[in-house]
Motif scaffolding. Structure first.
Motif, PDB file in Angstrom:
ATOM      1  N   UNK A  62       0.824  -1.217   0.000  1.00 40.10           N
ATOM      2  CA  UNK A  62       0.000   0.000   0.000  1.00 40.10           C
ATOM      3  C   UNK A  62       0.858   1.267   0.000  1.00 40.10           C
ATOM      4  N   UNK A  63       1.850   1.281  -0.894  1.00 39.25           N
ATOM      5  CA  UNK A  63       2.790   2.402  -0.902  1.00 39.25           C
ATOM      6  C   UNK A  63       2.112   3.751  -1.131  1.00 39.25           C
ATOM      7  N   UNK A  64       1.128   3.774  -1.987  1.00 41.37           N
ATOM      8  CA  UNK A  64       0.477   5.050  -2.285  1.00 41.37           C
ATOM      9  C   UNK A  64      -0.217   5.609  -1.047  1.00 41.37           C
ATOM     10  N   UNK A  65      -0.923   4.745  -0.325  1.00 36.68           N
ATOM     11  CA  UNK A  65      -1.615   5.183   0.889  1.00 36.68           C
ATOM     12  C   UNK A  65      -0.622   5.610   1.962  1.00 36.68           C
ATOM     13  N   UNK A  66       0.422   4.798   2.129  1.00 31.46           N
ATOM     14  CA  UNK A  66       1.452   5.117   3.123  1.00 31.46           C
ATOM     15  C   UNK A  66       2.108   6.455   2.797  1.00 31.46           C
ATOM     16  N   UNK A  67       2.426   6.657   1.529  1.00 33.97           N
ATOM     17  CA  UNK A  67       3.098   7.887   1.122  1.00 33.97           C
ATOM     18  C   UNK A  67       2.202   9.104   1.324  1.00 33.97           C
ATOM     19  N   UNK A 187       5.613  11.377  -4.008  1.00 31.04           N
ATOM     20  CA  UNK A 187       4.154  11.308  -4.171  1.00 31.04           C
ATOM     21  C   UNK A 187       3.760  11.649  -5.608  1.00 31.04           C
ATOM     22  N   UNK A 188       4.461  12.606  -6.201  1.00 32.64           N
ATOM     23  CA  UNK A 188       4.192  12.995  -7.583  1.00 32.64           C
ATOM     24  C   UNK A 188       4.671  11.932  -8.575  1.00 32.64           C
ATOM     25  N   UNK A 189       5.809  11.295  -8.266  1.00 24.91           N
ATOM     26  CA  UNK A 189       6.448  10.382  -9.217  1.00 24.91           C
ATOM     27  C   UNK A 189       5.984   8.935  -9.101  1.00 24.91           C
ATOM     28  N   UNK A 190       5.451   8.557  -7.946  1.00 27.09           N
ATOM     29  CA  UNK A 190       5.142   7.150  -7.693  1.00 27.09           C
ATOM     30  C   UNK A 190       4.223   6.515  -8.735  1.00 27.09           C
ATOM     31  N   UNK A 191       3.148   7.178  -9.178  1.00 29.45           N
ATOM     32  CA  UNK A 191       2.235   6.530 -10.133  1.00 29.45           C
ATOM     33  C   UNK A 191       2.899   6.109 -11.442  1.00 29.45           C
ATOM     34  N   UNK A 192       3.987   6.756 -11.823  1.00 33.73           N
ATOM     35  CA  UNK A 192       4.634   6.447 -13.104  1.00 33.73           C
ATOM     36  C   UNK A 192       6.002   5.793 -12.922  1.00 33.73           C
TER      37      UNK A 192
END
Length: 307
Positions: A62-67, A187-192
């Motif tokens: 759950x990296x996105x949530x944690x971040x 947070x900005x870079x994680x999705x890509x």
């Protein structure tokens, strides 16, 4: 596991603690004597948090949530630091501090109140070399010069302790801003970003070692940045000259290498001493000589530039 360790480490860092030891009349910051804390202390804290964050990205879930939670957590502290005037003596005076006993003896204060007798803020800037003979942390010197009038030339030993605590708070504020900026960028870079293709240890080492080389010697590099700083072509904080100088010095050391007398490219360490040499009246002639050469080179470049 990784999320818990990271959250705990970050939470304890953001929940900074300040206390006072009445036995030695000294402030305590993060369970350490305030006068033994410097930038290297916070660099180590930042490194520890980044390493735990990398483990979370590599092995956690759950990296996105944690971040998102981490960015919100650090963002709240950034907002508090922005709204709270921790750089003012009145803030220190307003703290209701608990007495805390310590198992260790505080380090000896190298800078004593007699150093500041009858010195104005302007005169202090002429005594950098004398200060460096006692303490090589010129960033601390800039903080001392900033409060010399308000704290009556530090004639009370507790005033020196007070300004040391304010110096710790300044370093802490910059560390929190750095951590928040780092997490926000992720947070900005994680999705890509394909995390499976990143070796965090190598990536960090490459980033840390990525510096701009210059053919200038160390003293001439200091000359150049003095010109850029004082002409306000480059600046970090246009409202606070002391903080601006400290951040400029840090920027130079973090991002530039220079050519030594042997002609080899080496990393810059303690650029503070070079700036101190420049400020010595006897060496200002060398600074003027550098500016003359710079003007000559710029003029030559201008005259040979086709329009």
């Amino acid at each position: 596991m990784y999320t818990t360790d990271l959250n705990n480490k970050l939470y304890m860092f953001l929940k900074h603690t300040i206390s006072f030891n009445t036995e030695h009349n000294k402030y305590i910051f993060f369970d350490k004597w305030a006068n033994e804390i410097d930038k290297s202390y916070f660099d180590e804290k930042i490194s520890e948090i980044k390493q735990l964050f990398h483990k979370q990205l590599k092995h956690g879930r759950n990296n996105e949530t944690v971040l998102n939670d981490l960015v919100e957590m650090t963002g709240n502290t950034v907002n508090w630091l922005s709204e709270t005037e921790i750089h003012k003596v009145s803030y220190i005076d307003s703290l209701a501090l608990k007495n805390k006993s310590m198992d260790t003896i505080p380090p000896e204060q190298k800078i004593v109140s007699e150093f500041f007798i009858d010195y104005t803020e302007e005169e202090m800037l002429e005594y950098e070399n004398r200060f460096l003979a006692l303490n090589d942390d010129l960033d601390y010197f800039y903080t001392l010069t900033r409060y010399i009038k308000e704290l009556n030339n530090y004639q009370k030993p507790t005033d020196l302790e007070k300004v040391q605590l304010m110096y710790c708070l300044e370093l802490y504020k910059e560390a929190v801003y750095e951590i928040h900026g780092y997490l926000y960028q992720w947070q900005m870079d994680l999705p890509t970003t394909d995390l499976s293709k990143i070796d965090f240890e190598i990536a960090d080492r490459v980033i840390n070692n990525l510096k701009c080389n210059t053919s200038l010697q160390k003293i001439d590099l200091a000359h150049l940045f003095r010109f850029l700083k004082e002409s306000k072509i480059f600046f970090f904080d246009e409202n606070d000259p002391y903080r601006n100088a400290r951040l400029m010095n840090q920027f130079i050391e973090d991002n530039f290498n220079y050519r030594d007398k042997k002609g080899e490219i080496v990393e810059i360490k303690n650029i503070n001493k070079q700036f101190s040499i420049i400020n010595d009246r006897e060496n200002k002639k060398n600074y003027v000589s550098f500016l003359t050469r710079l003007i000559k080179n710029i003029t030559h470049y201008r005259d040979n530039t086709k329009v």
